[in-house]
Design a protein around this motif. Structure first.
Motif, mmCIF file in Angstrom:
data_model
loop_
_atom_site.group_PDB
_atom_site.id
_atom_site.type_symbol
_atom_site.label_atom_id
_atom_site.label_comp_id
_atom_site.label_asym_id
_atom_site.label_seq_id
_atom_site.Cartn_x
_atom_site.Cartn_y
_atom_site.Cartn_z
ATOM 1 N N VAL A 42 0.864 -1.208 0.164
ATOM 2 C CA VAL A 42 -0.080 0.264 -0.062
ATOM 3 C C VAL A 42 0.787 1.310 -0.021
ATOM 4 O O VAL A 42 0.573 2.142 -0.778
ATOM 5 C CB VAL A 42 -0.998 0.080 1.251
ATOM 6 N N LEU A 43 1.670 1.388 0.761
ATOM 7 C CA LEU A 43 2.728 2.555 0.990
ATOM 8 C C LEU A 43 3.477 2.454 -0.293
ATOM 9 O O LEU A 43 3.689 4.027 -0.859
ATOM 10 C CB LEU A 43 3.564 2.275 2.114
ATOM 11 N N GLY A 60 2.519 1.414 -3.410
ATOM 12 C CA GLY A 60 1.692 1.976 -4.191
ATOM 13 C C GLY A 60 1.337 3.504 -4.278
ATOM 14 O O GLY A 60 1.260 3.996 -5.392
ATOM 15 N N ALA A 61 1.222 4.054 -2.993
ATOM 16 C CA ALA A 61 0.672 5.588 -2.969
ATOM 17 C C ALA A 61 1.879 6.287 -3.309
ATOM 18 O O ALA A 61 1.627 7.364 -3.977
ATOM 19 C CB ALA A 61 0.491 5.682 -1.521
ATOM 20 N N LEU A 62 3.259 6.059 -3.038
ATOM 21 C CA LEU A 62 4.432 6.524 -3.624
ATOM 22 C C LEU A 62 4.626 6.548 -5.075
ATOM 23 O O LEU A 62 4.629 7.871 -5.660
ATOM 24 C CB LEU A 62 5.549 6.079 -2.700
ATOM 25 N N ILE A 63 4.284 5.539 -5.696
ATOM 26 C CA ILE A 63 4.258 5.307 -6.958
ATOM 27 C C ILE A 63 3.333 6.381 -7.793
ATOM 28 O O ILE A 63 3.392 6.991 -8.746
ATOM 29 C CB ILE A 63 4.018 4.071 -7.605
ATOM 30 N N ALA A 64 2.266 6.195 -6.921
ATOM 31 C CA ALA A 64 0.962 7.165 -7.448
ATOM 32 C C ALA A 64 1.471 8.623 -7.457
ATOM 33 O O ALA A 64 1.234 9.456 -8.301
ATOM 34 C CB ALA A 64 -0.056 7.101 -6.773
ATOM 35 N N ALA A 65 1.978 9.095 -6.184
ATOM 36 C CA ALA A 65 2.597 10.403 -6.126
ATOM 37 C C ALA A 65 3.522 10.640 -7.223
ATOM 38 O O ALA A 65 3.627 11.884 -7.842
ATOM 39 C CB ALA A 65 2.825 10.612 -4.710
ATOM 40 N N TRP A 66 4.432 9.719 -7.401
ATOM 41 C CA TRP A 66 5.422 9.900 -8.484
ATOM 42 C C TRP A 66 4.833 10.061 -9.841
ATOM 43 O O TRP A 66 5.034 11.154 -10.577
ATOM 44 C CB TRP A 66 6.419 8.924 -8.522
ATOM 45 N N TYR A 67 3.690 9.328 -10.283
ATOM 46 C CA TYR A 67 3.354 9.589 -11.458
ATOM 47 C C TYR A 67 2.209 10.721 -11.642
ATOM 48 O O TYR A 67 2.617 11.319 -12.645
ATOM 49 C CB TYR A 67 2.179 8.319 -11.659
ATOM 50 N N GLY A 68 1.974 11.021 -10.408
ATOM 51 C CA GLY A 68 1.076 12.565 -10.534
ATOM 52 C C GLY A 68 2.043 13.666 -10.714
ATOM 53 O O GLY A 68 1.724 14.760 -11.089
ATOM 54 N N GLY A 69 3.327 13.434 -10.092
ATOM 55 C CA GLY A 69 4.182 14.660 -10.266
ATOM 56 C C GLY A 69 4.831 14.840 -11.348
ATOM 57 O O GLY A 69 5.713 15.719 -11.461
#
Length: 90
Positions: free
Chosen positions: A71-72, A74-83
């Motif tokens: 989960v953590l 995945g959240a970090l990858i989502a933040a990188w992708y959004g950034g």
């Protein structure tokens, strides 16, 4: 106050004023402030890498279970992708 709003309404009825304000707004919003300074992008990238290293360390020490780790990360990858949209333009 009524006089000010009436004067502003009269001023905005002029087509030249409308065009000038529209051009100024387009030019002002077209500026990309982040492109002038790439430092915040790189600082956030380093911060994300530190968080990733912390998650990996806690997972290796079995402090985090596998579900929490997934989960953590995945959240970090989502933040990188959004950034990625905030990358400095070259």
């Amino acid at each position: 106050m009524y006089e000010i709003s009436k004067a502003l309404a009269d001023l905005l009825r002029d087509q030249k004023i409308k065009d000038a304000v529209a051009k100024w707004l387009e030019a002002h919003t077209a500026k990309d402030i982040r492109a002038s300074s790439p430092i915040p992008y790189y600082v956030s990238l380093v911060f994300g890498l530190l968080i990733f290293a912390g998650i990996a360390f806690l997972a290796c020490r079995k402090i985090l279970d596998s579900q929490s780790t997934v989960v953590l990360i995945g959240a970090l990858i989502a933040a990188w992708y959004g950034g990625q949209r905030q990358q400095p333009q070259k």
